[in-house]
Design a protein around this motif. Structure first.
Motif, PDB file in Angstrom:
ATOM      1  N   LEU A 171      50.026  25.332   7.257  1.00 43.62           N
ATOM      2  CA  LEU A 171      49.790  24.593   8.492  1.00 43.62           C
ATOM      3  C   LEU A 171      48.782  23.470   8.247  1.00 43.62           C
ATOM      4  N   GLY A 172      47.739  23.782   7.510  1.00 40.66           N
ATOM      5  CA  GLY A 172      46.744  22.770   7.173  1.00 40.66           C
ATOM      6  C   GLY A 172      47.309  21.655   6.315  1.00 40.66           C
ATOM      7  N   GLU A 173      48.336  21.985   5.531  1.00 46.58           N
ATOM      8  CA  GLU A 173      48.995  20.997   4.684  1.00 46.58           C
ATOM      9  C   GLU A 173      50.100  20.242   5.429  1.00 46.58           C
ATOM     10  N   ALA A 177      57.428  23.745   8.818  1.00 47.40           N
ATOM     11  CA  ALA A 177      58.580  24.654   8.744  1.00 47.40           C
ATOM     12  C   ALA A 177      58.275  25.839   7.828  1.00 47.40           C
ATOM     13  N   GLU A 178      57.613  25.580   6.706  1.00 50.13           N
ATOM     14  CA  GLU A 178      57.231  26.660   5.799  1.00 50.13           C
ATOM     15  C   GLU A 178      56.184  27.570   6.443  1.00 50.13           C
ATOM     16  N   ALA A 179      55.270  26.950   7.164  1.00 52.76           N
ATOM     17  CA  ALA A 179      54.242  27.734   7.853  1.00 52.76           C
ATOM     18  C   ALA A 179      54.876  28.659   8.880  1.00 52.76           C
ATOM     19  N   GLU A 180      55.859  28.148   9.607  1.00 54.46           N
ATOM     20  CA  GLU A 180      56.540  28.963  10.616  1.00 54.46           C
ATOM     21  C   GLU A 180      57.158  30.212   9.973  1.00 54.46           C
ATOM     22  N   LYS A 181      57.810  30.050   8.850  1.00 54.71           N
ATOM     23  CA  LYS A 181      58.450  31.188   8.189  1.00 54.71           C
ATOM     24  C   LYS A 181      57.422  32.218   7.727  1.00 54.71           C
ATOM     25  N   GLN A 207      49.966  34.772  15.730  1.00 52.38           N
ATOM     26  CA  GLN A 207      50.751  34.221  16.837  1.00 52.38           C
ATOM     27  C   GLN A 207      50.201  32.870  17.278  1.00 52.38           C
ATOM     28  N   ALA A 208      48.902  32.742  17.310  1.00 48.88           N
ATOM     29  CA  ALA A 208      48.288  31.465  17.694  1.00 48.88           C
ATOM     30  C   ALA A 208      48.671  30.362  16.710  1.00 48.88           C
ATOM     31  N   LEU A 209      48.650  30.679  15.422  1.00 48.13           N
ATOM     32  CA  LEU A 209      49.035  29.689  14.417  1.00 48.13           C
ATOM     33  C   LEU A 209      50.525  29.378  14.494  1.00 48.13           C
ATOM     34  N   LEU A 210      51.330  30.398  14.755  1.00 52.80           N
ATOM     35  CA  LEU A 210      52.770  30.191  14.872  1.00 52.80           C
ATOM     36  C   LEU A 210      53.077  29.255  16.040  1.00 52.80           C
ATOM     37  N   ASP A 211      52.375  29.427  17.129  1.00 52.84           N
ATOM     38  CA  ASP A 211      52.567  28.541  18.284  1.00 52.84           C
ATOM     39  C   ASP A 211      52.241  27.096  17.906  1.00 52.84           C
ATOM     40  N   LYS A 212      51.192  26.902  17.112  1.00 54.01           N
ATOM     41  CA  LYS A 212      50.816  25.557  16.678  1.00 54.01           C
ATOM     42  C   LYS A 212      51.898  24.953  15.773  1.00 54.01           C
ATOM     43  N   ALA A 213      52.404  25.765  14.848  1.00 58.20           N
ATOM     44  CA  ALA A 213      53.434  25.277  13.933  1.00 58.20           C
ATOM     45  C   ALA A 213      54.696  24.879  14.698  1.00 58.20           C
ATOM     46  N   ARG A 214      55.106  25.700  15.648  1.00 56.47           N
ATOM     47  CA  ARG A 214      56.303  25.410  16.420  1.00 56.47           C
ATOM     48  C   ARG A 214      56.109  24.191  17.308  1.00 56.47           C
ATOM     49  N   ALA A 215      54.904  24.007  17.827  1.00 57.12           N
ATOM     50  CA  ALA A 215      54.624  22.821  18.637  1.00 57.12           C
ATOM     51  C   ALA A 215      54.787  21.558  17.801  1.00 57.12           C
ATOM     52  N   LYS A 216      54.356  21.602  16.542  1.00 54.66           N
ATOM     53  CA  LYS A 216      54.490  20.447  15.669  1.00 54.66           C
ATOM     54  C   LYS A 216      55.962  20.173  15.317  1.00 54.66           C
ATOM     55  N   LEU A 217      56.719  21.254  15.167  1.00 58.67           N
ATOM     56  CA  LEU A 217      58.139  21.107  14.827  1.00 58.67           C
ATOM     57  C   LEU A 217      58.951  20.575  15.994  1.00 58.67           C
ATOM     58  N   ASN A 218      58.487  20.874  17.206  1.00 61.77           N
ATOM     59  CA  ASN A 218      59.215  20.441  18.403  1.00 61.77           C
ATOM     60  C   ASN A 218      58.721  19.098  18.917  1.00 61.77           C
TER      61      ASN A 218
END
Length: 218
Positions: A171-173, A177-181, A207-218
């Motif tokens: 996520l920091g990088e 998509a990789e972070a989400e997985k 879960q908090a990080l997953l929400d951030k990753a998905r927000a970036k993907l969307n």
């Protein structure tokens, strides 16, 4: 150094407890369990303002346990985890010495038994390398961090902690998509007996990080 340093160890601290190695006595195994349990209580249940002093006290207890069994990689790992999270609670450049001590504990554990606690030393060491500032302030190195985290995953591919920290790194990088997985895999990890508090806290973080990753993907 930011208080976000080693947001959990992460080193927990909340790393997967495997069966004690032959080097760990019954007394050492009991000490290990007590350190893990108290770490999770401090990290996830104690008010933030009280954590620094509590981690300092727990680090002293870990040192006593380690002096009794200095060749036990499990105790080395957990002293490193406690030092790391104490550093995160302490914050500022004054925490850097604690982080360096933690790095030494993880490196020593790897030399003794790289597979101890399902490779948790690699997870914890990798998390330090991406969260600690780089030269000239600290020893942070993102390339080295990823190498170590991948080593951890090779030993414990389905574990909550290696997947969580790898997801956090990705996520920091900005590799969303990789972070989400990785974070989905962390959330799918099996419960760890006796680690309920740690698991609950880690799942909330994942879960908090997953929400951030998905927000970036969307």
């Amino acid at each position: 150094m930011s208080k976000s340093l080693v947001r959990a160890l992460i080193l927990g601290g909340a790393l997967l407890l495997s069966l004690p190695s032959l080097a760990l006595t019954a007394a050492g195994a009991q000490s290990l369990k007590q350190l893990q349990t108290r770490w999770a209580e401090i990290n996830y249940q104690l008010p933030e303002a009280q954590r620094e002093a509590a981690f300092a006290k727990l680090a002293g207890e870990a040192e006593v346990a380690l002096k009794a069994e200095p060749q036990a990689p499990e105790l080395l790992i957990w002293r490193g985890i406690i030092l790391s999270t104490w550093a995160g609670a302490k914050g500022g450049l004054g925490a850097l010495d604690l982080v360096k001590q933690a790095r030494g504990q993880f490196e020593q554990a790897i030399k003794l038994d790289a597979k101890a606690l399902d490779g948790s030393a690699y997870t914890s060491l990798g998390s330090l390398y991406y969260q600690v500032p780089g030269w000239p302030v600290g020893f942070g190195d993102d390339e080295r961090a990823e190498q170590l985290l991948k080593q951890a995953l090779s030993l414990n591919p389905d574990g909550i902690d290696p997947n969580y920290f790898y997801g956090d790194f990705l996520l920091g990088e900005k590799r969303y998509a990789e972070a989400e997985k990785a974070l989905e895999k962390a959330l799918a990890a099996l419960p760890r007996p006796g680690r309920e508090v740690a698991d609950a806290g880690r799942r909330q973080e994942a879960q908090a990080l997953l929400d951030k990753a998905r927000a970036k993907l969307n």
